[in-house]
Design a protein around this motif. Structure first.
Motif, PDB file in Angstrom:
ATOM      1  N   LEU A  24       0.488  -1.216  -0.366  1.00 31.08           N
ATOM      2  CA  LEU A  24      -0.205  -0.079  -0.173  1.00 31.08           C
ATOM      3  C   LEU A  24       0.712   1.278   0.118  1.00 31.08           C
ATOM      4  CD1 LEU A  24      -2.413  -0.835   2.795  1.00 31.08           C
ATOM      5  CD2 LEU A  24      -3.460  -1.046   0.808  1.00 31.08           C
ATOM      6  N   VAL A  25       0.839   1.901  -1.036  1.00 29.00           N
ATOM      7  CA  VAL A  25       1.030   3.636  -0.488  1.00 29.00           C
ATOM      8  C   VAL A  25      -0.167   4.943   0.716  1.00 29.00           C
ATOM      9  CG1 VAL A  25       1.575   5.949  -1.513  1.00 29.00           C
ATOM     10  CG2 VAL A  25       2.325   3.668  -2.701  1.00 29.00           C
ATOM     11  N   SER A  35      -4.758   7.650   7.773  1.00 35.11           N
ATOM     12  CA  SER A  35      -4.528   8.226   6.598  1.00 35.11           C
ATOM     13  C   SER A  35      -5.429   8.671   5.401  1.00 35.11           C
ATOM     14  CB  SER A  35      -3.498   6.906   6.034  1.00 35.11           C
ATOM     15  OG  SER A  35      -4.579   5.586   6.360  1.00 35.11           O
ATOM     16  N   VAL A  36      -5.033   9.357   5.501  1.00 36.20           N
ATOM     17  CA  VAL A  36      -6.202  10.259   4.105  1.00 36.20           C
ATOM     18  C   VAL A  36      -6.114   9.949   2.812  1.00 36.20           C
ATOM     19  CG1 VAL A  36      -6.063  12.439   6.014  1.00 36.20           C
ATOM     20  CG2 VAL A  36      -4.825  11.782   3.913  1.00 36.20           C
ATOM     21  N   LEU A  37      -5.605   8.868   2.709  1.00 42.47           N
ATOM     22  CA  LEU A  37      -6.066   8.121   1.372  1.00 42.47           C
ATOM     23  C   LEU A  37      -4.594   7.457   1.160  1.00 42.47           C
ATOM     24  CD1 LEU A  37      -4.358  10.822  -1.335  1.00 42.47           C
ATOM     25  CD2 LEU A  37      -6.618   9.328  -0.928  1.00 42.47           C
ATOM     26  N   ASN A  38      -4.991   5.756   1.126  1.00 40.73           N
ATOM     27  CA  ASN A  38      -4.986   4.249   0.683  1.00 40.73           C
ATOM     28  C   ASN A  38      -4.917   3.731  -0.870  1.00 40.73           C
ATOM     29  OD1 ASN A  38      -3.845   4.506   3.495  1.00 40.73           O
ATOM     30  ND2 ASN A  38      -6.078   3.180   4.058  1.00 40.73           N
ATOM     31  N   ILE A  39      -3.755   4.139  -1.293  1.00 41.68           N
ATOM     32  CA  ILE A  39      -3.237   3.028  -2.563  1.00 41.68           C
ATOM     33  C   ILE A  39      -2.943   1.897  -3.050  1.00 41.68           C
ATOM     34  CG2 ILE A  39      -2.765   3.614  -4.742  1.00 41.68           C
ATOM     35  CD1 ILE A  39      -1.891   6.717  -4.037  1.00 41.68           C
ATOM     36  N   ASP A  40      -3.747   1.035  -3.483  1.00 40.76           N
ATOM     37  CA  ASP A  40      -3.628  -0.368  -3.471  1.00 40.76           C
ATOM     38  C   ASP A  40      -2.814  -0.926  -4.586  1.00 40.76           C
ATOM     39  OD1 ASP A  40      -3.217  -2.710  -3.289  1.00 40.76           O
ATOM     40  OD2 ASP A  40      -5.256  -3.403  -2.635  1.00 40.76           O
ATOM     41  N   MET A  41      -1.469  -1.002  -4.492  1.00 46.42           N
ATOM     42  CA  MET A  41      -1.315  -1.323  -5.857  1.00 46.42           C
ATOM     43  C   MET A  41      -1.056  -3.359  -6.021  1.00 46.42           C
ATOM     44  SD  MET A  41       0.176   2.234  -6.024  1.00 46.42           S
ATOM     45  CE  MET A  41       1.502   1.192  -7.495  1.00 46.42           C
ATOM     46  N   LYS A  42      -1.461  -3.458  -5.593  1.00 46.63           N
ATOM     47  CA  LYS A  42      -1.056  -4.614  -6.079  1.00 46.63           C
ATOM     48  C   LYS A  42       0.074  -5.657  -6.203  1.00 46.63           C
ATOM     49  CE  LYS A  42      -5.619  -4.555  -6.444  1.00 46.63           C
ATOM     50  NZ  LYS A  42      -7.138  -4.768  -4.995  1.00 46.63           N
ATOM     51  N   ALA A  43       1.310  -4.675  -5.106  1.00 44.68           N
ATOM     52  CA  ALA A  43       2.837  -4.779  -5.387  1.00 44.68           C
ATOM     53  C   ALA A  43       3.133  -4.450  -4.376  1.00 44.68           C
ATOM     54  CB  ALA A  43       2.912  -4.547  -7.316  1.00 44.68           C
ATOM     55  N   PHE A  63      12.510  -2.649   1.282  1.00 43.55           N
ATOM     56  CA  PHE A  63      13.701  -3.994   1.073  1.00 43.55           C
ATOM     57  C   PHE A  63      13.407  -4.862  -0.246  1.00 43.55           C
ATOM     58  CE2 PHE A  63      17.092  -2.271   3.934  1.00 43.55           C
ATOM     59  CZ  PHE A  63      16.786  -2.257   4.679  1.00 43.55           C
ATOM     60  N   PRO A  64      13.746  -5.602  -0.602  1.00 43.86           N
ATOM     61  CA  PRO A  64      13.189  -6.708  -1.590  1.00 43.86           C
ATOM     62  C   PRO A  64      12.885  -7.968  -0.802  1.00 43.86           C
ATOM     63  CG  PRO A  64      15.639  -6.222  -2.425  1.00 43.86           C
ATOM     64  CD  PRO A  64      15.182  -5.491  -1.355  1.00 43.86           C
ATOM     65  N   ALA A  65      11.708  -8.083  -0.965  1.00 49.57           N
ATOM     66  CA  ALA A  65      10.791  -9.293  -0.028  1.00 49.57           C
ATOM     67  C   ALA A  65      10.095  -8.529   1.294  1.00 49.57           C
ATOM     68  CB  ALA A  65      11.581 -10.468   0.286  1.00 49.57           C
ATOM     69  N   LEU A  66      10.524  -7.467   1.521  1.00 48.76           N
ATOM     70  CA  LEU A  66       9.854  -6.844   3.126  1.00 48.76           C
ATOM     71  C   LEU A  66       9.722  -4.684   2.546  1.00 48.76           C
ATOM     72  CD1 LEU A  66      12.142  -8.014   6.054  1.00 48.76           C
ATOM     73  CD2 LEU A  66       9.236  -7.901   5.883  1.00 48.76           C
ATOM     74  N   LEU A  67       9.099  -4.857   1.628  1.00 50.96           N
ATOM     75  CA  LEU A  67       9.592  -3.686   0.988  1.00 50.96           C
ATOM     76  C   LEU A  67       7.567  -2.622   1.497  1.00 50.96           C
ATOM     77  CD1 LEU A  67       9.681  -4.791  -2.012  1.00 50.96           C
ATOM     78  CD2 LEU A  67      11.223  -3.628  -0.821  1.00 50.96           C
ATOM     79  N   SER A  68       7.608  -1.673   1.529  1.00 51.75           N
ATOM     80  CA  SER A  68       6.239  -0.719   1.712  1.00 51.75           C
ATOM     81  C   SER A  68       6.779   0.800   1.937  1.00 51.75           C
ATOM     82  CB  SER A  68       5.340  -0.908   3.159  1.00 51.75           C
ATOM     83  OG  SER A  68       5.950  -0.412   4.459  1.00 51.75           O
ATOM     84  N   ALA A  69       5.505   1.652   1.633  1.00 49.67           N
ATOM     85  CA  ALA A  69       6.070   2.784   1.584  1.00 49.67           C
ATOM     86  C   ALA A  69       5.123   3.749   2.761  1.00 49.67           C
ATOM     87  CB  ALA A  69       5.968   3.525   0.420  1.00 49.67           C
ATOM     88  N   GLU A  70       4.637   4.796   3.312  1.00 47.47           N
ATOM     89  CA  GLU A  70       4.583   5.414   3.532  1.00 47.47           C
ATOM     90  C   GLU A  70       4.833   7.511   3.396  1.00 47.47           C
ATOM     91  OE1 GLU A  70       3.447   4.571   7.990  1.00 47.47           O
ATOM     92  OE2 GLU A  70       2.288   2.452   6.971  1.00 47.47           O
ATOM     93  N   ASN A  80       0.949  15.691  -7.467  1.00 45.38           N
ATOM     94  CA  ASN A  80       1.725  14.371  -7.264  1.00 45.38           C
ATOM     95  C   ASN A  80       2.432  13.396  -7.305  1.00 45.38           C
ATOM     96  OD1 ASN A  80       0.113  15.257 -10.613  1.00 45.38           O
ATOM     97  ND2 ASN A  80       1.753  16.691 -11.128  1.00 45.38           N
ATOM     98  N   LEU A  81       2.679  12.708  -7.159  1.00 46.55           N
ATOM     99  CA  LEU A  81       2.895  11.101  -6.622  1.00 46.55           C
ATOM    100  C   LEU A  81       3.294  10.609  -7.093  1.00 46.55           C
ATOM    101  CD1 LEU A  81       3.729  10.476  -3.536  1.00 46.55           C
ATOM    102  CD2 LEU A  81       1.777   9.072  -3.746  1.00 46.55           C
ATOM    103  N   GLN A  82       5.678  10.307  -7.284  1.00 44.86           N
ATOM    104  CA  GLN A  82       5.695   9.354  -7.795  1.00 44.86           C
ATOM    105  C   GLN A  82       5.741   8.157  -7.377  1.00 44.86           C
ATOM    106  OE1 GLN A  82       6.410  10.370 -11.398  1.00 44.86           O
ATOM    107  NE2 GLN A  82       7.047   7.892 -12.036  1.00 44.86           N
ATOM    108  N   VAL A  83       5.598   6.970  -7.778  1.00 45.37           N
ATOM    109  CA  VAL A  83       5.677   4.850  -7.396  1.00 45.37           C
ATOM    110  C   VAL A  83       6.822   4.670  -7.498  1.00 45.37           C
ATOM    111  CG1 VAL A  83       4.650   3.915  -5.879  1.00 45.37           C
ATOM    112  CG2 VAL A  83       2.922   5.947  -5.697  1.00 45.37           C
ATOM    113  N   GLY A  84       7.719   3.849  -7.305  1.00 44.50           N
ATOM    114  CA  GLY A  84       8.345   2.885  -8.202  1.00 44.50           C
ATOM    115  C   GLY A  84       7.681   1.764  -7.442  1.00 44.50           C
ATOM    116  N   SER A  85       7.791   0.307  -7.933  1.00 45.40           N
ATOM    117  CA  SER A  85       7.304  -0.727  -6.972  1.00 45.40           C
ATOM    118  C   SER A  85       8.127  -1.876  -7.479  1.00 45.40           C
ATOM    119  CB  SER A  85       5.608  -0.988  -7.346  1.00 45.40           C
ATOM    120  OG  SER A  85       6.021  -1.133  -8.538  1.00 45.40           O
ATOM    121  N   ALA A  86       7.520  -2.647  -7.369  1.00 44.35           N
ATOM    122  CA  ALA A  86       8.529  -4.423  -7.251  1.00 44.35           C
ATOM    123  C   ALA A  86       7.809  -4.724  -8.838  1.00 44.35           C
ATOM    124  CB  ALA A  86       9.108  -5.697  -6.811  1.00 44.35           C
ATOM    125  N   ASP A  87       6.890  -4.234  -9.018  1.00 49.48           N
ATOM    126  CA  ASP A  87       6.272  -4.449 -10.957  1.00 49.48           C
ATOM    127  C   ASP A  87       7.073  -3.924 -12.430  1.00 49.48           C
ATOM    128  OD1 ASP A  87       5.609  -1.771 -10.797  1.00 49.48           O
ATOM    129  OD2 ASP A  87       3.315  -2.643 -11.456  1.00 49.48           O
TER     130      ASP A  87
END
Length: 235
Positions: A24-25, A35-43, A63-70, A80-87
Motif C-alpha cells: 500500500l501507499v 491515513s487520508v488516502l490509501n492506494i492499493d498497488m497490488k505489488a 527492501f526486496p521481499a520486505l517492502l512498503s511505503a508511507e 503529483n506523486l511518483q511510486v516505484g514498485s516491484a512490478d
C-alpha cells in the motif's frame, strides 16, 4: 573528466528498524490519526517521492521481499506523486484522483528500487536490472538509459544533484552519471589504495547508500561492510 576526491571514512550509525510489507501507499496528515488516502498497488512498494513542485514531499523506501511505503503530509494540499514498485513499472499519480495513475512508465526489466526527481519534469529511477533511467513526466516519455554499474539483487542507493545522478554498485563502487550521458562520468571503488583504505578487505561487499549534499559536489556514501565515506566530485 570529473573525478572523486576521497575524504575521511566515518564510523557507521546504528541500523534503522526494518519496514513491513502491505503493498500500500498511505498518505497521512499530521493532525489526524487515520491515513487520508490509501492506494492499493497490488505489488510491493519500494519508494515514494513527491514531485518537488508539490507543497510537501517525503519518501520511505524498503527492501526486496520486505517492502512498503508511507508518505506523510502536513498539508491537505496534494499534487503529483511518483511510486516505484516491484512490478517493474513507475506509477505517476495525481492525489486528487487516485482511481487511476496519470501515467505508468515502463522500460525497466526488473523491480524499480528508487525514484528521484531532478526537477519538476525530470525523474530518475533505479532498478535491479543494472540500469538507471531518466523520464520526462510532463510529456510522459523516456529520455535516457544509464548503464555501467552492477545492480541485480540489492538496494544500492540513488541520489540526484542538479545535472548529476549517483548510485552504488554490487562491485563496491560508487558511480556518477551526467543526465546527458548514458555512460558513467566517474566512479570510486571502496577499498581502493587510498591512505585510509590500505587495510580494507574488499570482499563481496556492495554500496548500500549514496546521498548528495544539497547544491554541493560533496556526497555521503556507505557500503555493506559498514564503511561510510565522504566523496567530493571535482572537475
Amino acid at each position: 573528466m570529473p573525478a572523486f576526491t576521497h575524504m575521511c571514512p566515518i564510523p557507521p550509525p546504528p541500523l534503522p528498524p526494518p519496514l513491513s510489507c502491505f503493498a500500500l501507499v498511505k498518505v497521512w496528515c499530521t493532525n489526524q490519526e487515520a491515513s487520508v488516502l490509501n492506494i492499493d498497488m497490488k505489488a510491493n512498494i519500494c519508494c515514494v517521492k513527491y514531485n518537488p513542485g508539490s507543497s510537501i514531499y517525503i519518501a520511505f523506501s524498503g527492501f526486496p521481499a520486505l517492502l512498503s511505503a508511507e508518505t506523510i503530509s502536513g498539508s491537505n494540499s496534494f499534487d503529483n506523486l511518483q511510486v516505484g514498485s516491484a512490478d517493474h513499472h513507475i506509477h505517476y499519480y495525481d492525489l486528487r484522483n487516485t482511481s487511476h495513475p496519470l501515467h505508468i512508465f515502463s522500460g525497466h526489466k526488473k523491480a524499480v528500487s528508487y525514484v528521484k526527481f531532478l526537477s519538476n519534469n525530470e525523474l530518475a529511477s533505479a532498478s535491479t536490472d543494472s540500469t538507471l533511467r531518466l523520464w520526462d513526466v510532463k510529456e510522459n516519455l523516456p529520455v535516457r538509459t544509464f548503464r555501467g554499474h552492477t545492480n541485480e539483487k540489492n538496494f544500492v542507493g540513488l541520489s540526484v544533484n542538479s545535472e548529476y545522478i549517483s548510485c552504488g554498485s554490487e562491485t563496491n563502487d560508487v558511480f556518477v552519471y551526467h543526465k546527458e550521458i548514458s555512460k558513467p562520468v566517474t566512479w570510486h571503488k571502496f577499498g581502493s589504495p587510498d591512505v585510509d583504505d590500505l587495510d580494507d578487505d574488499v570482499g563481496p561487499y556492495f554500496i548500500s547508500a549514496v546521498c548528495w549534499k544539497s547544491d554541493s559536489p560533496t556526497m555521503l556514501t556507505a557500503n555493506s561492510q559498514g564503511t561510510i565515506k565522504v566523496l567530493t566530485l571535482s572537475a
